[in-house]
Design a protein around this motif. Sequence first.
Motif, mmCIF file in Angstrom:
data_model
loop_
_atom_site.group_PDB
_atom_site.id
_atom_site.type_symbol
_atom_site.label_atom_id
_atom_site.label_comp_id
_atom_site.label_asym_id
_atom_site.label_seq_id
_atom_site.Cartn_x
_atom_site.Cartn_y
_atom_site.Cartn_z
ATOM 1 N N PHE A 1 20.737 -10.179 -16.482
ATOM 2 C CA PHE A 1 19.708 -9.153 -16.964
ATOM 3 C C PHE A 1 20.004 -7.770 -16.265
ATOM 4 C CE2 PHE A 1 16.963 -12.828 -17.353
ATOM 5 C CZ PHE A 1 16.556 -12.621 -18.680
ATOM 6 N N GLU A 2 19.773 -6.770 -17.138
ATOM 7 C CA GLU A 2 20.128 -5.372 -16.405
ATOM 8 C C GLU A 2 18.711 -4.611 -16.483
ATOM 9 O OE1 GLU A 2 23.822 -3.406 -17.829
ATOM 10 O OE2 GLU A 2 24.434 -5.287 -18.864
ATOM 11 N N GLU A 3 18.585 -3.515 -16.025
ATOM 12 C CA GLU A 3 17.290 -2.658 -15.717
ATOM 13 C C GLU A 3 16.765 -2.255 -17.021
ATOM 14 O OE1 GLU A 3 15.419 0.747 -12.904
ATOM 15 O OE2 GLU A 3 17.353 -0.118 -12.475
ATOM 16 N N HIS A 4 17.577 -1.989 -18.068
ATOM 17 C CA HIS A 4 17.324 -1.626 -19.464
ATOM 18 C C HIS A 4 16.497 -2.667 -20.186
ATOM 19 C CE1 HIS A 4 20.418 -3.337 -21.765
ATOM 20 N NE2 HIS A 4 21.360 -3.093 -20.743
ATOM 21 N N ASN A 5 16.742 -4.025 -19.578
ATOM 22 C CA ASN A 5 16.185 -5.137 -20.363
ATOM 23 C C ASN A 5 14.582 -5.256 -20.049
ATOM 24 O OD1 ASN A 5 18.934 -7.034 -19.332
ATOM 25 N ND2 ASN A 5 18.630 -6.068 -21.542
ATOM 26 N N LEU A 6 14.151 -4.640 -19.071
ATOM 27 C CA LEU A 6 12.694 -4.773 -18.487
ATOM 28 C C LEU A 6 11.803 -4.353 -19.434
ATOM 29 C CD1 LEU A 6 13.423 -3.670 -14.803
ATOM 30 C CD2 LEU A 6 12.967 -5.766 -15.672
ATOM 31 N N ASN A 7 11.950 -3.581 -20.352
ATOM 32 C CA ASN A 7 10.836 -2.625 -21.174
ATOM 33 C C ASN A 7 10.613 -3.920 -22.240
ATOM 34 O OD1 ASN A 7 13.003 -2.690 -23.232
ATOM 35 N ND2 ASN A 7 11.882 -1.156 -24.138
ATOM 36 N N ARG A 8 11.328 -5.103 -22.530
ATOM 37 C CA ARG A 8 10.927 -5.731 -23.510
ATOM 38 C C ARG A 8 11.280 -7.129 -23.644
ATOM 39 N NH1 ARG A 8 15.798 -3.862 -23.901
ATOM 40 N NH2 ARG A 8 17.589 -4.781 -24.920
ATOM 41 N N PHE B 1 14.923 -10.759 -11.108
ATOM 42 C CA PHE B 1 16.073 -11.431 -12.005
ATOM 43 C C PHE B 1 17.061 -10.402 -12.163
ATOM 44 C CE2 PHE B 1 13.258 -15.294 -13.353
ATOM 45 C CZ PHE B 1 13.225 -15.758 -12.278
ATOM 46 N N LEU B 2 16.999 -9.277 -11.788
ATOM 47 C CA LEU B 2 17.929 -8.226 -12.290
ATOM 48 C C LEU B 2 19.546 -8.789 -11.669
ATOM 49 C CD1 LEU B 2 16.476 -4.893 -11.781
ATOM 50 C CD2 LEU B 2 16.986 -5.945 -13.952
ATOM 51 N N GLY B 3 20.638 -8.740 -12.607
ATOM 52 C CA GLY B 3 21.677 -9.473 -12.026
ATOM 53 C C GLY B 3 22.083 -11.182 -12.291
ATOM 54 N N MET B 4 20.717 -11.824 -12.739
ATOM 55 C CA MET B 4 20.913 -13.130 -12.976
ATOM 56 C C MET B 4 21.228 -13.423 -14.447
ATOM 57 S SD MET B 4 17.933 -15.921 -12.613
ATOM 58 C CE MET B 4 17.401 -15.686 -10.735
ATOM 59 N N ASN B 5 21.933 -14.679 -14.497
ATOM 60 C CA ASN B 5 22.471 -15.243 -15.723
ATOM 61 C C ASN B 5 21.020 -15.458 -16.781
ATOM 62 O OD1 ASN B 5 24.925 -16.690 -14.202
ATOM 63 N ND2 ASN B 5 25.247 -15.422 -16.091
ATOM 64 N N LYS B 6 20.849 -14.677 -17.754
ATOM 65 C CA LYS B 6 19.690 -15.136 -18.723
ATOM 66 C C LYS B 6 19.449 -16.562 -18.905
ATOM 67 C CE LYS B 6 20.142 -10.534 -21.080
ATOM 68 N NZ LYS B 6 20.262 -9.853 -22.182
ATOM 69 N N VAL B 7 20.237 -17.382 -19.015
ATOM 70 C CA VAL B 7 20.326 -18.887 -19.278
ATOM 71 C C VAL B 7 19.352 -19.328 -17.987
ATOM 72 C CG1 VAL B 7 21.689 -19.093 -21.273
ATOM 73 C CG2 VAL B 7 22.544 -19.527 -18.651
#
Length: 272
Positions: free
Chosen positions: A102-109, A117-123
Amino acid sequence: MKEVIEWLQSRIQGDLLPWADQQSAAHRFGLSYRQVEEMALKNGLLPARYQRNRNMISLQEQIRLFHSRAVVIGCGGLGGYIIEELARLGVGHIVAVDYDVFEEHNLNRQLLATPDFLGMNKVAAAARRVDRLNPSVDLIPVCEAFGSENGRQILAGADIAIDGLDSITVRLELAEACRAENVPLVYGSIAGWYGYVGSQFPGERTLEKIFSDDTGGRGLETELGNPSFTPAVIASLEVAEACKILLGRGTPARKRCLSVDLLDMEFVEIEC
């Protein structure tokens, strides 16, 4: 285990088994939540969490969902909502595939994305989320990039594959792997206000027709971006398709594609 079943039957309210009693049974008899849920369903006891399913999904169909294996490729904008809805529906085995963090630009959606969870594996985030919302669901995290080299291995034993990708090239590789493994595929894509969704069964080549003039790459998402609502709409349509296919109900969107325009609120069916 007769003792467990008798204890569960003594705790039901009507024919519903409350979550607190599922927890108590697991602790009392040294079982997993999944084992308790399976015993309940097989003996006609519906976990209370599924009571709003019951007017459209029978007990036998709930058991079928419990034993189904869904592979979700991509755990971002689409994939997060897909995983959430499958787990709440009661699909018992979910394979979550994504190599990204996860990166910061993911937070909107992205439903699974939070500042913590920034920096954490999505799975890994998907596994945490499912464990909290429905511990009877078995989520298998696969922290890999899906491709032609590992696609068939990842899809082995799947009842359904659901597309949460943002790459046309990988989506076509997924379609090929699904054909090879005889797995039905629900596909979807999003960009800005727009999206599409449909289903492809083994032997069909719908996606190749859709992208016959495309040179590959990530499509329009990089150009149009994505708000919070488009992934939720398209993911929900994908899960509805997957549910129908798993249960053998309704009419899947085969050899056709539903094009969604949320800006002008137009839904157009396209023959493929």
